[in-house]
Design an enzyme around this catalytic site. Structure first.
Site, PDB file in Angstrom:
ATOM      1  N   GLU A 144       0.805  -1.291   0.071  1.00 40.49           N
ATOM      2  CA  GLU A 144      -0.172   0.090  -0.028  1.00 40.49           C
ATOM      3  C   GLU A 144       0.805   1.500  -0.069  1.00 40.49           C
ATOM      4  O   GLU A 144       0.633   2.099  -0.825  1.00 40.49           O
ATOM      5  CB  GLU A 144      -0.894  -0.051   1.170  1.00 40.49           C
ATOM      6  CG  GLU A 144      -1.730   0.957   1.264  1.00 40.49           C
ATOM      7  CD  GLU A 144      -2.946   0.860   0.317  1.00 40.49           C
ATOM      8  OE1 GLU A 144      -3.941   0.222   0.427  1.00 40.49           O
ATOM      9  OE2 GLU A 144      -2.759   1.728  -0.883  1.00 40.49           O
ATOM     10  N   ASP A 197       1.005   3.979  -3.038  1.00 44.13           N
ATOM     11  CA  ASP A 197       0.717   5.341  -3.042  1.00 44.13           C
ATOM     12  C   ASP A 197       1.792   6.438  -3.118  1.00 44.13           C
ATOM     13  O   ASP A 197       1.567   7.404  -3.800  1.00 44.13           O
ATOM     14  CB  ASP A 197       0.128   5.457  -1.534  1.00 44.13           C
ATOM     15  CG  ASP A 197      -0.973   4.716  -1.108  1.00 44.13           C
ATOM     16  OD1 ASP A 197      -1.359   4.040  -2.154  1.00 44.13           O
ATOM     17  OD2 ASP A 197      -1.384   4.484   0.087  1.00 44.13           O
ATOM     18  N   SER A 221      -7.307   1.280  -4.179  1.00 41.73           N
ATOM     19  CA  SER A 221      -5.914   1.938  -3.605  1.00 41.73           C
ATOM     20  C   SER A 221      -5.042   2.666  -4.441  1.00 41.73           C
ATOM     21  O   SER A 221      -4.383   3.420  -4.103  1.00 41.73           O
ATOM     22  CB  SER A 221      -5.270   0.625  -2.856  1.00 41.73           C
ATOM     23  OG  SER A 221      -5.750   0.249  -1.867  1.00 41.73           O
TER      24      SER A 221
END
Ligand SMILES: *[C@@H]1O[C@H](CO)[C@@H](O)[C@H](O)[C@H]1NC(C)=O
Ligand SMILES: *[C@@H]1O[C@H](CO)[C@@H](O)[C@H](O)[C@H]1NC(C)=O
Ligand SMILES: *[C@@H]1O[C@H](CO)[C@@H](O)[C@H](O)[C@H]1NC(C)=O
Ligand SMILES: *[C@@H]1O[C@H](CO)[C@@H](O)[C@H](O)[C@H]1NC(C)=O
Length: 638
Positions: free
Chosen positions: A305, A309, A553
């Site tokens: 994650e 990001d 995500s």
């Protein structure tokens, strides 16, 4: 009423009112949202145990929040962009004197001497330390001790009541029905099923998914965007064409929840392939409640994650610095409320919305954690905050969700854009679908939307894909590879005015063939998501390699990057940030700046889910952005 599981039946049976005659005009105020899995009710809580009771008072003027937000966020409003100061926001919403005295009077009449009561600084909470016996009588309930298979214990009651005339003055009372999700870090669930774990723990959040495909050679042109998404693919898809110039004034925050963490080597692998000038670039760490970028545990589940990001956020906004809002220590972790505390001092523990059951409570003296006061208002809210974490709406109580949602609305008043990914399970939740009692159940058929994305004051981001065999110039579809775009209708929140026309059009022109028992088809519930961006086949650097990942995500930080570039242009023009974008993106003129997604759906709960269709739909929202078209629209606003 059908109950799922023995525990809930037990809890109900044992959580009877202590005495019907004393109940008087008491009404049930909160009831546990979902029965905890793998916790055993072991005994009644000792009558003389002292509980730190906290009474969350209703704030005033909340009914005006949406109107106030519209006034500063709707493109046709004469006061567009005239955001509030934090002090103004606190003053508008502080509980009224009437509310404070109604709750105080009730507690004093019950028998607490006035010296035992404390009012928090911003007047949002009344605190009193009470024994179990006192709390049980006051709230017409019974407290029990529950033991988890890991050995830790926790107290809870199944529901509680307050006098009818007091009810309107109270949001929620703690500790009561809310169940802990805090488990020891080394606890490994014996089964695959999700537990009440904290955000950021592997398996506990809707992080990106991998199909295990390693990328041996990074694509160098746009010919393979249907198989591998790169920053260049996204620039082409969404006409992203701006190099920031106001990087000192502009702010872009990305939140992560410990133990989820980026690896510096992974960023450099990615930059080396896709953005060579950024090799060595790192985010500015904003450590919230002991938040650390841990490197001890390394795997896709720990790094996927954060790597994703930051890699895409950095590449698309180069050279904009990024604030890494890393929340929670290694022991206790953190929740969305802890994140809110850090950017909004008025929301802090017992001054705002924290719940000792759901939220990390600091200082954490018990288990060797972050032994310092909670991070409270440590930074001004960044202009854009992208968060690719979520939880099933059904796993929290309505009161808890409402209180947190209000806070997102206040951040919008301050001029912050709050983006949340909409989830990766289509119309289902991470924990499955709901039964007749709104419990997640293997046989549940009711759709199970995500939170916080179901809060109308955040901008929910769904996922799309470049169809196999298509190019970046062809229309995208709803993402149907590895994940399904989270979408549907909230079971808690009403439809906000800005999406009324869009949602009504969808339900009228494309009535979904599902019974009313499957989702709230009233046309009065908040629809999710608001917009979307690609969420399939992202090439990321993770754990030393290039790998493909999927999920909403991916979509949230990309959307956050586009808004950050738009803010950059507005700052350059001497204007403020765009703040809450939902009222703008649903207007007819802004919708022209989106690619309407009309193919694909978001399966779940044994159905194909909703269809992506012309106009807004509960799969891809208003569509994917065309930044070149969007920028002049936002730039033209005051
Ligand atoms: C789900 O349905 C199956 C098959 O009908 C049944 O055996 C099982 O007990 C049900 N599970 C629950 C939690 O109701
Ligand atoms: C549907 O949502 C609306 C708005 O939140 C609510 O008033 C209504 O009670 C909901 N209906 C059902 C059946 O849950
Ligand atoms: C989706 O579209 C297909 C084809 O037009 C249609 O058969 C189906 O009923 C639609 N499903 C929903 C959930 O709207
Ligand atoms: C994006 O918008 C610009 C300006 O309106 C337009 O020229 C361009 O064709 C659009 N791009 C796509 C891919 O539709």
């Amino acid at each position: 009423m059908r109950l799922s599981g023995v525990l809930s039946a037990l809890a109900l049976a044992l959580c009877v009112t202590s005495s019907p005659t004393r109940r008087g005009n008491h009404v049930v105020h909160e009831k546990r949202a979902m029965e905890p899995k793998r916790w055993q009710l072991v005994r009644r809580l000792e009558a003389d145990k002292v509980l730190p009771m906290r009474f969350g008072l209703t704030q005033q003027n909340l009914h005006k929040l949406e109107e106030m937000l519209m006034a500063v966020s709707h493109p046709e409003s004469p006061t567009y962009g005239q955001h509030y100061t934090p002090t103004e926001v606190v003053d508008v919403f502080a509980p009224s004197d009437e509310t404070i005295s109604a709750v105080k009077d009730w507690l004093v009449e019950f028998g607490f001497s006035p010296e035992r009561l404390r009012l928090s600084l911003n007047k949002a909470w009344i605190e009193v330390d009470a024994t179990t016996a006192e709390a049980e009588e006051l709230l017409q309930t019974e407290y029990h001790v529950f033991a988890h298979e890991s050995g830790i214990e926790q107290i809870s009651c199944h529901s509680y009541s307050v006098p009818e005339h007091v009810r309107e003055h109270i949001d929620l009372i703690q500790p009561t029905v809310h169940f802990a999700h805090r488990l020891p870090r080394d606890f490994k669930p014996s089964q695959q099923k999700r537990d009440f774990q904290r955000l950021g723990m592997p398996g506990a959040h809707s992080g990106p998914k991998t199909n295990g495909v390693k990328v041996l050679a990074a694509p160098s042109d746009l010919s393979t965007c249907d198989e591998m998404i790169t920053p260049d693919c996204l620039r082409a898809l969404y006409s992203i064409d701006r190099t920031p110039v106001e990087t000192k004034k502009n702010t872009f925050g990305i939140s992560e929840f410990t133990p989820q963490a980026f690896l510096a080597e992974d960023l450099d692998i990615f930059f080396g392939n896709f953005s060579p000038s950024q090799v060595g670039t790192r985010p500015k760490l904003i450590s919230i409640d002991g938040g650390v970028v841990q490197t001890e545990d390394q795997s896709f589940d720990f790094n996927g994650e954060s790597d994703l990001d930051l890699e895409y956020g950095f590449a698309l906004t180069n050279p904009q610095p990024i604030l890494l809002l890393q929340a929670g220590d290694l022991v206790e972790g953190a929740s969305f409320n802890n994140l809110l505390d850090a950017i909004d001092a008025s929301f802090c523990t017992f001054e705002g919305g924290d719940n000792p059951e759901f939220d990390g409570i600091y200082p954490d003296r018990e288990r060797g954690g972050f032994d310092h006061p909670e991070s409270c208002g440590i930074i001004a809210p960044p202009f854009v905050i992208s968060t690719s974490y979520g939880q099933d709406e059904a796993s929290v109580t309505n009161a808890y969700a409402q209180r947190q949602c209000t806070e997102y609305g206040k951040l919008g008043l301050l001029g912050t854009t709050i983006l949340y990914s909409s989830g990766d399970s289509g119309v289902a939740g991470d924990g499955g679908c709901l039964d007749d009692n709104n419990q997640e159940s293997e046989n549940g058929t009711r759709f199970n939307p995500d939170f916080p994305v179901s809060c109308p004051f955040v901008t929910g981001v769904g996922a799309t894909q470049v169809n196999p065999g298509s190019t970046v110039s062809d229309p995208e579809s709803a993402c149907m590879q590895v994940i399904f775009s989270g979408g549907g209708f909230s079971n808690f929140f009403e439809m906000p005015s800005f999406q009324a026309e869009a949602v009504t059009n969808f339900l009228t022109n494309h009535p979904p063939p599902f019974p009313a028992t499957q989702f709230n088809a009233s046309g009065k519930a908040r629809g999710i998501p608001d917009l979307s961006a690609n969420g399939a086949n992202y090439v990321i650097g993770v754990d030393g390699e290039l790998e493909l990942v999927f999920g909403t995500s991916c979509s949230s930080p990309v959307t956050g990057s586009i808004i950050t570039l738009i803010n950059d242009a507005r700052i350059e023009a001497g204007k403020g940030p765009v703040g809450f974008i939902n009222p703008a993106i649903y207007t007819a003129s802004f919708q022209k700046a989106f690619h309407d997604i009309t193919t694909g759906s978001n399966p779940g709960c044994g159905t194909i889910g909703f269809n992506a269709t012309e106009g807004w739909d509960p799969v891809t929202g208003v569509g994917t952005p065309n930044m070149t078209a969007l920028l002049p629209l936002f730039l033209a606003l005051p």
